[in-house]
Design a protein around this motif. Sequence first.
Motif, PDB file in Angstrom:
ATOM      1  N   ARG A  18       1.658  28.148  17.033  1.00 60.40           N
ATOM      2  CA  ARG A  18       0.424  27.390  16.852  1.00 60.40           C
ATOM      3  C   ARG A  18      -0.081  27.452  15.414  1.00 60.40           C
ATOM      4  N   SER A  19       0.271  28.542  14.714  1.00 62.18           N
ATOM      5  CA  SER A  19      -0.223  28.717  13.351  1.00 62.18           C
ATOM      6  C   SER A  19       0.670  28.079  12.300  1.00 62.18           C
ATOM      7  N   SER A  20       1.889  27.655  12.695  1.00 58.41           N
ATOM      8  CA  SER A  20       2.818  27.088  11.728  1.00 58.41           C
ATOM      9  C   SER A  20       3.629  25.984  12.387  1.00 58.41           C
ATOM     10  N   LYS A  21       3.903  24.941  11.625  1.00 54.33           N
ATOM     11  CA  LYS A  21       4.709  23.839  12.134  1.00 54.33           C
ATOM     12  C   LYS A  21       6.190  24.014  11.829  1.00 54.33           C
ATOM     13  N   LYS A  22       6.539  25.076  11.126  1.00 52.20           N
ATOM     14  CA  LYS A  22       7.922  25.307  10.747  1.00 52.20           C
ATOM     15  C   LYS A  22       8.721  25.834  11.939  1.00 52.20           C
ATOM     16  N   LEU A  23       9.911  25.279  12.138  1.00 55.37           N
ATOM     17  CA  LEU A  23      10.783  25.750  13.211  1.00 55.37           C
ATOM     18  C   LEU A  23      11.372  27.107  12.848  1.00 55.37           C
ATOM     19  N   ARG A  24      11.375  27.998  13.803  1.00 55.32           N
ATOM     20  CA  ARG A  24      12.009  29.293  13.619  1.00 55.32           C
ATOM     21  C   ARG A  24      12.477  29.808  14.974  1.00 55.32           C
ATOM     22  N   ALA A  25      13.302  30.845  14.938  1.00 57.70           N
ATOM     23  CA  ALA A  25      13.856  31.423  16.165  1.00 57.70           C
ATOM     24  C   ALA A  25      13.578  32.922  16.200  1.00 57.70           C
ATOM     25  N   LEU A  26      13.622  33.475  17.398  1.00 61.81           N
ATOM     26  CA  LEU A  26      13.329  34.887  17.604  1.00 61.81           C
ATOM     27  C   LEU A  26      14.597  35.588  18.082  1.00 61.81           C
ATOM     28  N   ILE A  27      15.019  36.611  17.341  1.00 67.20           N
ATOM     29  CA  ILE A  27      16.179  37.415  17.719  1.00 67.20           C
ATOM     30  C   ILE A  27      15.672  38.746  18.271  1.00 67.20           C
ATOM     31  N   THR A  28      16.042  39.060  19.488  1.00 63.71           N
ATOM     32  CA  THR A  28      15.529  40.242  20.186  1.00 63.71           C
ATOM     33  C   THR A  28      16.691  41.095  20.653  1.00 63.71           C
ATOM     34  N   PHE A  29      16.554  42.413  20.483  1.00 58.94           N
ATOM     35  CA  PHE A  29      17.566  43.364  20.953  1.00 58.94           C
ATOM     36  C   PHE A  29      16.910  44.336  21.925  1.00 58.94           C
ATOM     37  N   ALA A  30      17.418  44.368  23.154  1.00 62.32           N
ATOM     38  CA  ALA A  30      16.933  45.295  24.180  1.00 62.32           C
ATOM     39  C   ALA A  30      17.977  46.384  24.375  1.00 62.32           C
TER      40      ALA A  30
END
Length: 362
Positions: free
Chosen positions: A37-49
């Motif tokens: 909501r704070s940015s219009k730039k596309l990005r992805a989230l990398i998560t390690f469990a």
Amino acid sequence: MSYPVPTAVPPVVSRTSSGGFKTSEGTLYVSKPYRSRSSKKLRALITFAPRKSHFDSTNELSGENEFRGFFSLFWISIFIFTVRVYVRGIESNGRPLNLAFATMFSQDLLTLAISDAVLVLSTSLCVPFAFALQKRWINYYWTGLVIQHIYQTSVLVAAIIWTFNRKWPWVQSGFLTLHSLVMIMKMHSYMTVNGHLQRSEMQSEVVLEKIGQAIKLVGGWEAASRDAMGNRLETEPTADIGALAEMTPTPGTPNVPEGSTSSYTDVATANALRRRLGKVSQSTEDNISVTDIQEKHNAHAGTQAMPQVLVDHPDEQIAELAREYSDLQSELTSPGPSYVTWPHNITLVTINIGILTRAQLV
């Protein structure tokens, strides 16, 4: 020309139902591109469990084990039995344990210790055997195999004859005999695996020679590599349609699994990581290890090349030979952390580790 060695990727065991990539150390999640909501730039989230232990109280699978109550009952019974033995020992002998067995075991203890040390040191004969395989002084099939079994039989027979000559009680005799069997199993494991790897290396050299002869008919290494790269680029777009569909942007921040660590990255990096993990996952399902293959063979034209790149060659014969060579190299290369290829792992240090722990490669 030479081809760069691909970067190491942790082997992926399987793909989870939630879309993650399950490895030996945990599960890796690569989210679809999203806009916050704070940015219009596309990005992805990398998560390690990280992977949970069976003894972790937060592990749901451990709590669902149907034998959990039986395991608890077993350890409670062991505790009660131990207390019972201590109480009976105090009532009958005035002390918790009867040391008669220890007294019997200590009989001729120095000679037993020296005999056991000689038994352990006898495994050092695996050192010249391994070096002989490395230098190709002998072939494991069948010269090395005969030497191995004669040596193992001699160790066991010598240990049994020694116990009879010393006229030891059953404690000392049983200990030395059983320990000799254990050391024979360790020697057998180390010598057999190295013999098998010697044969695999010889097969890889034969396959490499066939690859060299086959690519001469298509113009050499450079021409064959260009054809393989071109064929791969032609077939990749159809294979990546599903991956591109998965990268459709979604609104909102993705959900993060509990107890995991996360980091943000750009869409291009996430897309490349997702594709790479997908290929590794597919290779794992086909029982093909993904490792850093070292450049170790010289091509007939005098240049170094990576036959692995020829697996995408349009000529089915060349592609099949390249796949066979890659499989043999994966078998010859350790899973980590050093990715050592046989016979470069045969050193005095690794031989000692291999004999004592049955580890073949480091």
